[in-house]
Design an enzyme around this catalytic site. Structure first.
Site, PDB file in Angstrom:
ATOM      1  N   GLU A  75      -6.189  -5.819  -1.624  1.00 48.71           N
ATOM      2  CA  GLU A  75      -5.304  -4.661  -1.609  1.00 48.71           C
ATOM      3  C   GLU A  75      -4.383  -4.725  -2.827  1.00 48.71           C
ATOM      4  OE1 GLU A  75      -3.859  -8.054  -0.353  1.00 48.71           O
ATOM      5  OE2 GLU A  75      -4.924  -6.998   1.250  1.00 48.71           O
ATOM      6  N   ASP A  76      -3.873  -3.572  -3.237  1.00 48.46           N
ATOM      7  CA  ASP A  76      -2.917  -3.534  -4.348  1.00 48.46           C
ATOM      8  C   ASP A  76      -1.597  -4.169  -3.931  1.00 48.46           C
ATOM      9  OD1 ASP A  76      -4.724  -2.230  -5.960  1.00 48.46           O
ATOM     10  OD2 ASP A  76      -3.978  -0.223  -5.476  1.00 48.46           O
ATOM     11  N   VAL A  77      -0.789  -4.471  -4.916  1.00 49.29           N
ATOM     12  CA  VAL A  77       0.488  -5.142  -4.671  1.00 49.29           C
ATOM     13  C   VAL A  77       1.385  -4.352  -3.731  1.00 49.29           C
ATOM     14  CG1 VAL A  77       1.504  -4.130  -6.755  1.00 49.29           C
ATOM     15  CG2 VAL A  77       2.457  -6.238  -5.830  1.00 49.29           C
TER      16      VAL A  77
ATOM     17  N   ARG B 253      -6.349   2.768 -13.940  1.00 49.02           N
ATOM     18  CA  ARG B 253      -5.459   1.622 -13.724  1.00 49.02           C
ATOM     19  C   ARG B 253      -6.192   0.283 -13.689  1.00 49.02           C
ATOM     20  NH1 ARG B 253      -5.273   0.317  -8.048  1.00 49.02           N
ATOM     21  NH2 ARG B 253      -6.483   1.834  -6.843  1.00 49.02           N
TER      22      ARG B 253
END
Length: 333
Positions: free
Chosen positions: A147-149, A251
């Site tokens: 998962e992203d930060v 990104r």
């Protein structure tokens, strides 16, 4: 010694490095006759390894061998000397599931151009306690996706596995593993782990197999520029098996190759909040870029929520609600 049983599958290994100049000299003619067999390696003290010598002996002609090496060989004049004794344990593997409750925590250390961006990570919060208890030299962390930060992982959590390299301690009871799990959970309010257990190297493959066929469920808080009413988003609930074409997001383009990936949104359920906000619950194919599905990534994901609603949409919050991988086995914690 006669009473000591030998366990051939033991993870414990003792390596003894001997030096014997005469033996090295005897091998020199092999390096001249078969130079392709003897190539320097970073981790080897000598090019005359067992495998290299065997390879050369298989390759050299018998008459050439007899020219350089007497048969029978002469008796050695000097004793060999033990240079180094190393004791190593084979790797031990620990698996479990983790929940991530912080929107300011990366899964792995976030370092850009040698500079650390955030002080910790999911990987470190879990592994530091395992390293201490298993007394390992190092570790390798893997998981079923990431998962992203700024994304939380809720529900039953995300499966993970950690390889502990050269551990000094390898035997733990179920109760001790349960206590170790509690230690990890008491150490931080940013993560929690469950179903912590020892597994085999082979079992870890189950976490990765068929990864793109697995499904994941998400909850996304979405903003729209134009005012919406409940009926404006109701049609999303009726869309099933929506096929997306997703170009590699801008990104992540610096670390992923440019490609167009076909992904599927299996189901959606909308939850109206106010004129500019609604929550969307999604069940998707693993590997789907949810943020890009919402805002479109400048047209790189088609279709997207913005194009479906015919207005600008953006994502404010994202939660992973479930990772549908039936591994590791659920424990009675």
């Amino acid at each position: 010694m006669e009473r000591i049983s030998v366990f051939q599958r033991s993870l414990f290994e003792v390596s003894v490095v001997f030096a014997h100049p005469e033996t090295d000299e005897e091998c020199h003619f092999l390096a001249t006759a078969c130079p392709d067999c003897f190539k320097p390696a970073k981790n080897k003290q000598s090019v005359f390894t067992r495998m290299a010598v065997i390879k050369a002996l298989e390759k050299i002609k018998e008459e050439d061998f007899l020219k350089h090496f007497p048969c029978p060989p002469s008796s050695p004049k000097n004793l060999c000397v033990a240079l180094e004794i190393q004791c190593n344990n084979g790797a031990v593997f620990v698996a479990g599931r983790y929940n991530k409750y912080s929107r300011n925590l990366p899964q792995t250390p976030w370092i850009i151009d040698g500079e650390r961006k955030l002080e910790s990570s999911v990987e470190e919060l879990i592994s530091e306690h395992l390293m201490a208890e298993f007394k390992a030299d190092s570790f390798n962390f893997s998981s079923s996706g990431r998962e992203d930060v700024d994304v939380r992982t809720l529900g039953n959590g995300r499966p993970f596995a950690i390889e502990l390299v050269n551990p000094r301690r390898i035997h733990f009871t179920a109760e001790e593993m349960k206590g170790l799990q509690q230690t990890i959970n008491n150490s931080s309010d940013k993560i929690q782990v469950r179903d912590l257990q020892l597994v085999t190297r082979e079992a870890i493959g189950r976490m990765k197999e068929g990864e793109e066929e697995k499904t994941k469920t998400y909850s996304a808080l979405i903003w729209t520029d134009k005012a919406i009413q409940k009926e404006d988003i109701a049609f999303l609930d009726d869309i099933k098996e929506l096929k997306l074409d997703q170009k590699t997001p801008l990104r992540v383009l610096h670390r992923r190759p440019l490609a167009v990936r076909c992904r599927i949104i299996h189901t959606m359920k909308s939850e109206y909040i106010d004129e500019h906000h609604f929550r969307l619950h999604l069940k998707t194919q693993a590997g789907t870029y949810i943020k890009e599905f919402v805002h479109g990534d400048f047209g790189r994901t088609k279709p997207n929520i913005g194009s479906l609603l015919n207005r600008t949409a953006d994502i404010l919050e994202l939660d992973v609600e479930s990772v549908d991988v039936d591994w590791p086995p659920t424990l009675d914690n």
